[in-house]
Design an enzyme around this catalytic site. Sequence first.
Site, PDB file in Angstrom:
ATOM      1  CG  HIS A  37      -7.446   6.981  10.986  1.00 17.96           C
ATOM      2  ND1 HIS A  37      -8.525   6.756  10.082  1.00 17.96           N
ATOM      3  CD2 HIS A  37      -8.247   7.057  12.365  1.00 17.96           C
ATOM      4  CE1 HIS A  37      -9.954   6.646  10.958  1.00 17.96           C
ATOM      5  NE2 HIS A  37      -9.585   7.373  12.175  1.00 17.96           N
TER       6      HIS A  37
ATOM      7  CB  SER B  89     -17.414   5.676   4.113  1.00 17.69           C
ATOM      8  OG  SER B  89     -17.041   4.737   4.986  1.00 17.69           O
TER       9      SER B  89
ATOM     10  NE  ARG C 124      -4.370   1.806   2.152  1.00 15.86           N
ATOM     11  CZ  ARG C 124      -5.259   1.609   1.118  1.00 15.86           C
ATOM     12  NH1 ARG C 124      -5.385   0.136   0.323  1.00 15.86           N
ATOM     13  NH2 ARG C 124      -6.289   2.457   0.498  1.00 15.86           N
TER      14      ARG C 124
HETATM   15  P1  OAD Z   1     -13.962   4.448   3.248  1.00 18.63           P
HETATM   16  O1  OAD Z   1     -13.278   3.573   1.904  1.00 18.63           O
HETATM   17  O2  OAD Z   1     -15.218   3.583   4.185  1.00 18.63           O
HETATM   18  O3  OAD Z   1     -14.860   5.441   2.276  1.00 18.63           O
HETATM   19  C1  OAD Z   1     -14.285   6.245   1.036  1.00 18.63           C
HETATM   20  C2  OAD Z   1     -15.723   6.951   0.675  1.00 18.63           C
HETATM   21  O4  OAD Z   1     -15.267   7.490  -0.885  1.00 18.63           O
HETATM   22  C3  OAD Z   1     -17.054   6.564   0.030  1.00 18.63           C
HETATM   23  O5  OAD Z   1     -18.348   7.306   0.723  1.00 18.63           O
HETATM   24  C4  OAD Z   1     -16.787   6.462  -1.889  1.00 18.63           C
HETATM   25  O6  OAD Z   1     -18.362   7.108  -1.782  1.00 18.63           O
HETATM   26  C5  OAD Z   1     -16.182   8.264  -1.371  1.00 18.63           C
HETATM   27  N1  OAD Z   1     -15.953   8.174  -2.509  1.00 18.63           N
HETATM   28  C6  OAD Z   1     -15.168   7.189  -3.134  1.00 18.63           C
HETATM   29  N2  OAD Z   1     -14.882   7.741  -4.385  1.00 18.63           N
HETATM   30  C7  OAD Z   1     -14.649   9.267  -4.311  1.00 18.63           C
HETATM   31  C8  OAD Z   1     -14.118  10.709  -4.904  1.00 18.63           C
HETATM   32  N3  OAD Z   1     -12.998  10.676  -6.578  1.00 18.63           N
HETATM   33  N4  OAD Z   1     -14.744  11.809  -4.198  1.00 18.63           N
HETATM   34  C9  OAD Z   1     -15.123  11.749  -3.514  1.00 18.63           C
HETATM   35  N5  OAD Z   1     -15.541  10.354  -2.658  1.00 18.63           N
HETATM   36  C10 OAD Z   1     -15.380   9.539  -2.901  1.00 18.63           C
HETATM   37  O7  OAD Z   1     -12.977   5.623   3.474  1.00 18.63           O
HETATM   38  P2  OAD Z   1     -13.343   6.471   4.947  1.00 18.63           P
HETATM   39  O8  OAD Z   1     -14.142   6.593   5.352  1.00 18.63           O
HETATM   40  O9  OAD Z   1     -11.707   7.375   4.645  1.00 18.63           O
HETATM   41  O10 OAD Z   1      -9.014   3.851   9.051  1.00 18.63           O
HETATM   42  O11 OAD Z   1     -12.241   5.002   6.003  1.00 18.63           O
HETATM   43  C11 OAD Z   1     -12.171   5.814   7.177  1.00 18.63           C
HETATM   44  C12 OAD Z   1     -11.514   5.110   8.114  1.00 18.63           C
HETATM   45  O12 OAD Z   1     -11.345   3.067   8.278  1.00 18.63           O
HETATM   46  C13 OAD Z   1      -9.885   4.832   7.053  1.00 18.63           C
HETATM   47  O13 OAD Z   1      -9.229   6.065   7.847  1.00 18.63           O
HETATM   48  C14 OAD Z   1      -9.741   3.864   7.441  1.00 18.63           C
HETATM   49  C15 OAD Z   1     -10.380   2.476   7.271  1.00 18.63           C
HETATM   50  O14 OAD Z   1     -10.504   2.054   7.456  1.00 18.63           O
HETATM   51  C16 OAD Z   1      -8.010   3.417   9.646  1.00 18.63           C
HETATM   52  O15 OAD Z   1      -7.078   2.754   9.047  1.00 18.63           O
HETATM   53  C17 OAD Z   1      -8.600   3.410  10.964  1.00 18.63           C
END
Ligand code: OAD
Length: 253
Positions: free
Chosen positions: A124, A195, A75
């Site tokens: 994180h 998300s 990664r």
């Molecule tokens: P997720 O993978 O859960 O969510 C990504 C979000 O980005 C989704 O809601 C997609 O719809 C949206 N998305 C996709 N492409 C996009 C784009 N081009 N522009 C805008 N939005 C887009 O990722 P996170 O919410 O970051 O934690 O997840 C939160 C945490 O869970 C991460 O930091 C990680 C993960 O497991 C740890 O590692 C502790």
Amino acid sequence: MTAASFVIPPELVTLLREAQHVAILTGAGTSAESGVPTFREAQTGLWAQYDPQQLATPEAFQRNPRLVWEWYTWRRELVNKAQPNPGHVALVTMEQRLPLFTLITQNVDGMHQRAGSQRVIELHGNINRTKRWNDGAIVEHWHETGASSTPRCPETGSMLRPDVVWFGETLPEAALAAAIEAAQMCDLFFSIGTSGVVQPAASLPMMAQRQETPVVVINPDVLPLTSATLYRIQGTSGQVLPALVQAAWPDAV
Ligand code: OAD
């Protein structure tokens, strides 16, 4: 998604231009247009059979440290080869234009800093830092051990792991406190590319809303509408953010 398929409300442009303190929470979606897969979408290639949520835990590391180490190595290489996208760049412009700007990220890829954002709160951790498993001390240099085990700290012999927050672990205290303060003090809050399912980051927009601060959600997915102070822009961060910056500051390059 084409540039014309989202609408930026004119009152939001005014709010942004006149804001004194904007706080932004970003998630994996902001790096998606740089080619970094988000957490909850299918992985490809070598790692397709693994669920990131199953690898990003202390238990997974204890069970199979080498597997977790290798996943993060893969990664890290992917992230470091990727380039910041126009969404990251737009956030740099916002920081330059606004009196006070707090960028809070759940991402561990360091992409905001590489784009030029000066002050970033990393909730994180950062995949490019490595720490000792036993006491969390940051380690800069180590010897690779080959395929059978994880590298160890040359001073103490402790196993090494990435300096990221895994599921079930607590967030860095100072980073979380600064993020909460910004969510409560800002006059405009953005939640971008997340998300919103991982706590405590997911609560930050709600903290802003509790202060009656307008919250803007930018995400290509359909998201539930939760209140009148919520602007929901259905589009990607790489498209919406540059358009928003351009609308607020037409002289911005
Ligand atoms: P997720 O993978 O859960 O969510 C990504 C979000 O980005 C989704 O809601 C997609 O719809 C949206 N998305 C996709 N492409 C996009 C784009 N081009 N522009 C805008 N939005 C887009 O990722 P996170 O919410 O970051 O934690 O997840 C939160 C945490 O869970 C991460 O930091 C990680 C993960 O497991 C740890 O590692 C502790």
